[in-house]
Design an enzyme around this catalytic site. Structure first.
Site, short mmCIF file in Angstrom:
data_model
loop_
_atom_site.label_atom_id
_atom_site.label_comp_id
_atom_site.label_asym_id
_atom_site.label_seq_id
_atom_site.Cartn_x
_atom_site.Cartn_y
_atom_site.Cartn_z
CB CYS A 89 15.91 -12.87 -30.58
SG CYS A 89 15.02 -14.02 -29.51
CB CYS A 103 12.64 -14.43 -31.67
SG CYS A 103 13.04 -13.77 -30.05
CG ASP A 104 13.85 -13.73 -35.49
OD1 ASP A 104 12.62 -13.78 -35.31
OD2 ASP A 104 14.52 -12.69 -35.34
#
Ligand code: NAP
Length: 307
Positions: free
Chosen positions: A134, A137-138
């Site tokens: 992701c 997300c990261d």
């Protein structure tokens, strides 16, 4: 004799716990079945910045626990057990688990979807240590670094563009010589100066001891393999809905997601699909919780109508 639940919710992620919260608050005798760990995919994300009401972000695991606590406090029962098989056309519906058989007047499926893996040795060990599924997300963990991303669909290209705004360099690795992504993305990616595309290529090995430092990439045309330094590898090759249990009973779309509209009602009366496992445009926590509320309302209406 088994007691009969008003609703059996399968899956303890945001959709499942929201369905449980709403169902229990509506007075339904509710049980949530979770196989392994609370929170689903959300619990794997340490910092969630796009769930409303948390201006400083929220830890996904904690949010999952809080959603569980809320459902429990409202009166839902939470059980850790694995569902082995389902008979959704039976009246009441039958749910076989590793700890016995449960009967439910309605069933809400909230089993989610998980990212497809590359299937390489050490992939799981290095997940969270250089490997991510992701970018949104990261990505921020790789600010100013070189990262690679695998895939050629809309998700991979959108994520490559997102990463290009954070990272020094992004290497997009795709197994064919054309993108699957829609045409609108082609120009954007061609214009991004720090994105390099490796066509007809696949990742064959992951390197690094504590964390990922490099990957081996094979050129499928020449057959040659070379090592490329990369601090991160984002895998964006599609998602796998958890529909194994229902594939012979419920109508699924071509990608395997349960066919259900905004009502979350499936092709079997009294059976609802909520969250990432359902056909939908946007798979996010906010859309999962919305589905959970809708599914509980659907179950309540179904029961009210005398089923
Ligand atoms: P997708 O469209 O199925 O694309 C998956 C990509 O991964 C394909 O390029 C595929 O290669 C590649 N791939 C699959 N298995 C692989 C493997 N084992 N090794 C290497 N590469 C592999 O999946 P997605 O991009 O996650 O998108 C899912 C759905 O959401 C799609 O319907 C998409 O259109 C939609 N979506 C839309 C938007 C948007 O409209 N903005 C954004 C994101 C997602 P091949 O091309 O060779 O098959």
């Amino acid at each position: 004799m088994n007691s009969i639940f008003d609703t059996i919710i399968i899956g303890g992620g945001p959709a499942g716990f929201t369905a449980a919260l709403y169902a229990a608050r509506a007075g339904l005798n509710t049980v949530v079945l979770e196989k392994l760990s609370i929170g689903g995919q959300m619990a794997l994300t340490s910092q969630i910045d796009n769930y409303p009401g948390f201006p400083n972000g929220v830890d996904g695991f904690q949010l999952g626990m809080d959603m569980r606590d809320g459902a429990e406090k409202a009166g839902a029962e939470i059980r850790f057990s694995e569902v082995l098989s389902l008979d959704l056309t039976a009246e009441p519906k039958k749910v076989e688990t590793d700890s016995g058989t449960l009967l439910g007047k309605t069933v809400i499926l909230a089993t989610g979807a998980s990212p497809r893996l590359l299937g390489l040795p050490r992939e799981q060990e290095l997940t969270g240590r250089g490997i991510s599924y992701c970018a949104h997300c990261d990505g921020m963990f790789y600010r100013g670094k070189t990262v690679a991303i695998v895939g050629g669909g809309n998700s991979a290209v959108a994520e490559a563009l997102h990463l290009s705004r954070i990272c020094e360099k992004v290497i997009l690795i795709h197994r064919r010589d054309t993108l699957r992504a829609t045409k609108t993305y082609h120009e954007a990616i061609a214009n991004a100066e720090n994105i390099e595309i490796l066509w007809n290529s696949r990742v064959t090995a992951l390197h690094g001891t504590e964390k990922l430092t490099a990957i081996s990439v094979e050129d499928l045309v020449s057959g040659k393999t070379r090592d490329i330094d990369a601090a991160g590898l984002f895998v964006s090759i599609g998602r796998q809905p958890a529909t194994e249990l229902v594939k012979n009973q419920l109508e699924l779309d071509a990608a395997g997601y349960i066919l259900a509209g905004e009502s979350t009602q499936t092709n079997i009366p009294g059976v609802f699909a909520a969250g990432d496992v359902r056909t939908k445009q946007l798979r996010q926590i906010v859309t999962a919780v919305a589905d959970g509320a809708q599914a509980a309302a659907g179950a309540e209406a179904y029961l009210r109508n005398g089923r």
